[in-house]
Design a protein around this motif. Structure first.
Motif, PDB file in Angstrom:
ATOM      1  N   LEU A 201       4.818   0.286  -2.954  1.00 38.08           N
ATOM      2  CA  LEU A 201       4.910  -0.128  -1.560  1.00 38.08           C
ATOM      3  C   LEU A 201       3.851  -1.177  -1.305  1.00 38.08           C
ATOM      4  O   LEU A 201       2.821  -1.203  -1.979  1.00 38.08           O
ATOM      5  N   THR A 202       4.094  -2.041  -0.321  1.00 37.41           N
ATOM      6  CA  THR A 202       3.101  -3.034   0.070  1.00 37.41           C
ATOM      7  C   THR A 202       2.830  -2.885   1.561  1.00 37.41           C
ATOM      8  O   THR A 202       3.534  -2.154   2.258  1.00 37.41           O
TER       9      THR A 202
ATOM     10  N   TYR B 108      -1.166   6.645  -8.154  1.00 33.54           N
ATOM     11  CA  TYR B 108      -1.715   5.963  -9.324  1.00 33.54           C
ATOM     12  C   TYR B 108      -2.796   4.946  -8.968  1.00 33.54           C
ATOM     13  O   TYR B 108      -3.885   4.974  -9.509  1.00 33.54           O
ATOM     14  N   LYS B 109      -2.480   4.015  -8.062  1.00 31.12           N
ATOM     15  CA  LYS B 109      -3.395   2.885  -7.871  1.00 31.12           C
ATOM     16  C   LYS B 109      -3.159   2.219  -6.521  1.00 31.12           C
ATOM     17  O   LYS B 109      -2.056   2.222  -5.996  1.00 31.12           O
TER      18      LYS B 109
ATOM     19  N   ILE C  33      -1.795   2.110   3.823  1.00 32.74           N
ATOM     20  CA  ILE C  33      -2.791   2.148   4.901  1.00 32.74           C
ATOM     21  C   ILE C  33      -3.578   0.842   5.004  1.00 32.74           C
ATOM     22  O   ILE C  33      -3.753   0.294   6.084  1.00 32.74           O
ATOM     23  N   ASN C  34      -4.063   0.323   3.880  1.00 34.07           N
ATOM     24  CA  ASN C  34      -4.881  -0.897   3.898  1.00 34.07           C
ATOM     25  C   ASN C  34      -4.025  -2.138   4.118  1.00 34.07           C
ATOM     26  O   ASN C  34      -2.917  -2.230   3.591  1.00 34.07           O
ATOM     27  N   LYS C  35      -4.575  -3.096   4.856  1.00 31.19           N
ATOM     28  CA  LYS C  35      -3.882  -4.366   5.071  1.00 31.19           C
ATOM     29  C   LYS C  35      -3.940  -5.208   3.802  1.00 31.19           C
ATOM     30  O   LYS C  35      -4.898  -5.126   3.034  1.00 31.19           O
ATOM     31  N   ASN C  36      -2.900  -6.016   3.596  1.00 34.03           N
ATOM     32  CA  ASN C  36      -2.825  -6.933   2.451  1.00 34.03           C
ATOM     33  C   ASN C  36      -3.069  -6.225   1.125  1.00 34.03           C
ATOM     34  O   ASN C  36      -3.842  -6.689   0.294  1.00 34.03           O
TER      35      ASN C  36
ATOM     36  N   SER D  13       0.391  -0.010  -2.962  1.00 35.36           N
ATOM     37  CA  SER D  13       0.193   1.333  -3.504  1.00 35.36           C
ATOM     38  C   SER D  13       1.221   1.550  -4.599  1.00 35.36           C
ATOM     39  O   SER D  13       2.410   1.301  -4.400  1.00 35.36           O
ATOM     40  N   LEU D  14       0.744   2.006  -5.747  1.00 39.11           N
ATOM     41  CA  LEU D  14       1.629   2.347  -6.853  1.00 39.11           C
ATOM     42  C   LEU D  14       1.598   3.857  -7.024  1.00 39.11           C
ATOM     43  O   LEU D  14       0.531   4.454  -7.180  1.00 39.11           O
TER      44      LEU D  14
END
Length: 167
Positions: free
Chosen positions: A55-56, A75-76, A121-124, A127-128
């Motif tokens: 996801l982005t 994962y990351k 959650i974080n901008k720009n 999430s893997l």
């Protein structure tokens, strides 16, 4: 090429209908016969399946549901906020990530039959995760409703449904 494109290319991810990108990494050879499954399944299912799922900040996982439990493995990248709407219409959310001091959890089980959506959650950022489904995933078990359809089911949750649906 940015780091998101690198991950998508390196893992050979493709767009997913609910949003984000995925690649199936495992589908068991063994199968469960239809007569051994609940009556809400049509046909046989593999014992288990697993995917990479990315996801982005701009590509969330829209509210959808499947019949099976789905296990998310972090994962990351950025932590994810997972939203759950129970069959009775109760909304809850959880943070999937690696910062245990902040209460994040690295693994989360979405109960089968619940509507769920996820956002970075974080901008720009991205999430893997990995997603494991048992009995194995089949698009026959996948349900993605429109914003209007979901709001008609859960009018009290219009704000979160509108945020995490594409149409």
């Amino acid at each position: 090429m940015n780091s998101i494109d690198n991950v998508i290319n390196k893992l050979n991810l493709k767009p997913h209908p609910e949003g984000g990108y995925f690649k199936e990494t495992y589908r068991s050879v063994g199968e469960i016969k239809e007569d051994c499954l609940d009556t809400n399944y049509n046909g046989k299912r593999n014992f288990s399946t697993c995917i990479y799922f990315l996801l982005t900040s701009n590509k969330f996982s829209a509210f959808h549901r499947i019949k099976q439990d789905e296990i998310w493995h972090f994962y990351k990248g950025s932590p994810i906020r997972m939203h759950i709407i129970s069959e009775k219409g109760n909304h809850s959310h959880y943070i999937i990530g690696r910062d245990f001091a902040k209460g994040e959890i690295p693994q989360f089980i979405v109960p089968g039959g619940c509507w769920f959506a996820a956002e970075v959650i974080n901008k720009n950022d991205y999430s893997l995760v990995g997603c494991t489904v048992s009995p194995g995933f089949s698009f026959e078990d996948f349900e993605l409703k429109t914003r209007k359809e979901l709001v008609s089911l859960f009018p009290d949750l219009k704000k979160i449904i509108s945020k995490l649906t594409y149409q």
